[in-house]
Design a protein around this motif. Structure first.
Motif, PDB file in Angstrom:
ATOM      1  N   VAL A 223      36.997  28.988  31.491  1.00 34.78           N
ATOM      2  CA  VAL A 223      35.648  28.845  32.038  1.00 34.78           C
ATOM      3  C   VAL A 223      35.713  28.513  33.529  1.00 34.78           C
ATOM      4  O   VAL A 223      34.868  28.944  34.320  1.00 34.78           O
ATOM      5  CB  VAL A 223      34.879  27.742  31.271  1.00 34.78           C
ATOM      6  N   GLY A 224      36.730  27.742  33.911  1.00 44.51           N
ATOM      7  CA  GLY A 224      36.906  27.421  35.324  1.00 44.51           C
ATOM      8  C   GLY A 224      37.110  28.677  36.165  1.00 44.51           C
ATOM      9  O   GLY A 224      36.533  28.816  37.248  1.00 44.51           O
ATOM     10  N   PHE A 225      37.928  29.625  35.660  1.00 36.85           N
ATOM     11  CA  PHE A 225      38.134  30.885  36.372  1.00 36.85           C
ATOM     12  C   PHE A 225      36.831  31.677  36.453  1.00 36.85           C
ATOM     13  O   PHE A 225      36.564  32.355  37.453  1.00 36.85           O
ATOM     14  CB  PHE A 225      39.210  31.721  35.681  1.00 36.85           C
ATOM     15  N   SER A 226      36.025  31.605  35.381  1.00 36.64           N
ATOM     16  CA  SER A 226      34.734  32.314  35.391  1.00 36.64           C
ATOM     17  C   SER A 226      33.829  31.769  36.484  1.00 36.64           C
ATOM     18  O   SER A 226      33.195  32.529  37.223  1.00 36.64           O
ATOM     19  CB  SER A 226      34.048  32.161  34.028  1.00 36.64           C
ATOM     20  N   LEU A 227      33.765  30.451  36.608  1.00 39.71           N
ATOM     21  CA  LEU A 227      32.941  29.845  37.661  1.00 39.71           C
ATOM     22  C   LEU A 227      33.475  30.180  39.048  1.00 39.71           C
ATOM     23  O   LEU A 227      32.706  30.451  39.978  1.00 39.71           O
ATOM     24  CB  LEU A 227      32.886  28.328  37.468  1.00 39.71           C
ATOM     25  N   MET A 228      34.809  30.165  39.184  1.00 42.68           N
ATOM     26  CA  MET A 228      35.404  30.521  40.471  1.00 42.68           C
ATOM     27  C   MET A 228      35.084  31.970  40.834  1.00 42.68           C
ATOM     28  O   MET A 228      34.779  32.284  41.995  1.00 42.68           O
ATOM     29  CB  MET A 228      36.924  30.318  40.417  1.00 42.68           C
ATOM     30  N   ALA A 229      35.123  32.859  39.837  1.00 46.51           N
ATOM     31  CA  ALA A 229      34.876  34.281  40.093  1.00 46.51           C
ATOM     32  C   ALA A 229      33.448  34.502  40.573  1.00 46.51           C
ATOM     33  O   ALA A 229      33.214  35.217  41.556  1.00 46.51           O
ATOM     34  CB  ALA A 229      35.138  35.094  38.825  1.00 46.51           C
ATOM     35  N   ILE A 230      32.481  33.891  39.904  1.00 47.12           N
ATOM     36  CA  ILE A 230      31.085  34.123  40.290  1.00 47.12           C
ATOM     37  C   ILE A 230      30.763  33.445  41.616  1.00 47.12           C
ATOM     38  O   ILE A 230      29.969  33.952  42.418  1.00 47.12           O
ATOM     39  CB  ILE A 230      30.133  33.652  39.161  1.00 47.12           C
ATOM     40  N   THR A 231      31.402  32.297  41.889  1.00 46.05           N
ATOM     41  CA  THR A 231      31.203  31.627  43.181  1.00 46.05           C
ATOM     42  C   THR A 231      31.787  32.460  44.318  1.00 46.05           C
ATOM     43  O   THR A 231      31.171  32.608  45.384  1.00 46.05           O
ATOM     44  CB  THR A 231      31.870  30.235  43.158  1.00 46.05           C
ATOM     45  N   LEU A 232      32.982  33.020  44.075  1.00 42.39           N
ATOM     46  CA  LEU A 232      33.618  33.867  45.090  1.00 42.39           C
ATOM     47  C   LEU A 232      32.777  35.109  45.365  1.00 42.39           C
ATOM     48  O   LEU A 232      32.568  35.490  46.526  1.00 42.39           O
ATOM     49  CB  LEU A 232      35.017  34.273  44.612  1.00 42.39           C
TER      50      LEU A 232
END
Length: 253
Positions: A223-232
């Protein structure tokens, strides 16, 4: 901040949405219902469960993401392209409103429309399957962030496009295939190892996975990678829009 100007743009865009309410809401609802009939009933009778979740319920987050992404891009791109098409974009650029306020008006309206459509589809899904949302706050957060980020992306497409054909080019040839191959209707763990690795290069996988986690507490990627992806992705879109207004790319020529 010029709040009245932002409100004027926002209300104008929302009024256009409500003038075509039947097309704006009915079309995605019918499409979603057909997906449930085809995938939920036909394929769901052969695939009873995915990771402990009924297949009909499993595809709900993917269907919502599919509609939200395409509608956010479509509404935002058309919203800013139409003033260019009828040559009224110069009235907006010469008004006492800066680029940040223009973006808030157009992108805010497009994100609101996509959010409404996503919630309507979620309500429609309740007629077909039982859905229990384990993390409702995270679900709303992922939905809002997706609406905002893809509205920003649609805004960029609307400025880049020089005709109606180009307006549809990227959504049809890039976004829709990425969404279909992004785990909307399956878990990437069901793929052979090679295709699992290839899927990780698809940014849509992270969005669908994070959104699905908010429903069922299970995800293909962290989930952390998902949040990082959408933030990026959001940050990149904001940077591109800043550059567009700084240089006047395709809006001052």
């Amino acid at each position: 901040m010029n709040i009245p100007a932002i409100k004027a743009i926002y209300r104008y865009e929302m009024a256009r949405f409500f003038r075509t309410l039947m097309e704006s809401l009915l079309s995605p609802v019918i499409s979603t219902s057909l997906y449930f009939v085809v995938f939920g009933a036909a394929i769901g009778s052969r695939i009873t469960e995915v990771e402990g979740v009924s297949y009909g319920a499993f595809i709900v987050p993917g269907l919502i993401m599919l509609s939200v992404m395409t509608q956010a891009i479509s509404n935002a791109s058309f919203g800013i392209y139409f003033p260019k098409f009828i040559d009224t974009i110069f009235e907006i650029l010469s008004a006492p409103i800066n680029f940040f306020e223009i973006v808030i008006g157009y992108v805010g309206a497009a994100a609101t429309k996509a959010l409404l459509i996503g919630l309507v589809i979620l309500a429609t899904a309740q007629f077909f399957v039982d859905i229990e949302i384990q993390h409702p706050v995270a679900m709303v957060a992922f939905l809002v962030l997706t609406c905002l980020s893809f509205s920003l992306f649609g805004f960029i497409i609307g400025i880049w496009a020089e005709n109606f054909q180009q307006l549809q080019l990227i959504p049809l040839l890039v976004i829709t295939p990425l969404v279909f191959l992004g785990g909307s209707f399956y878990s990437i763990t069901m793929l052979p190892p090679l295709w699992q690795t290839i899927s990780l290069f698809n940014p849509i996988v992270y969005l669908v996975s994070g959104f699905r986690w908010s429903f069922f507490g299970q995800a293909d990627v962290s989930v952390g990678f998902s949040l990082m992806a959408i933030t990026l992705f959001t940050s990149i879109c904001l940077g591109v829009i800043w550059w567009i207004f700084k240089t006047g790319y395709r809006i001052k020529s």
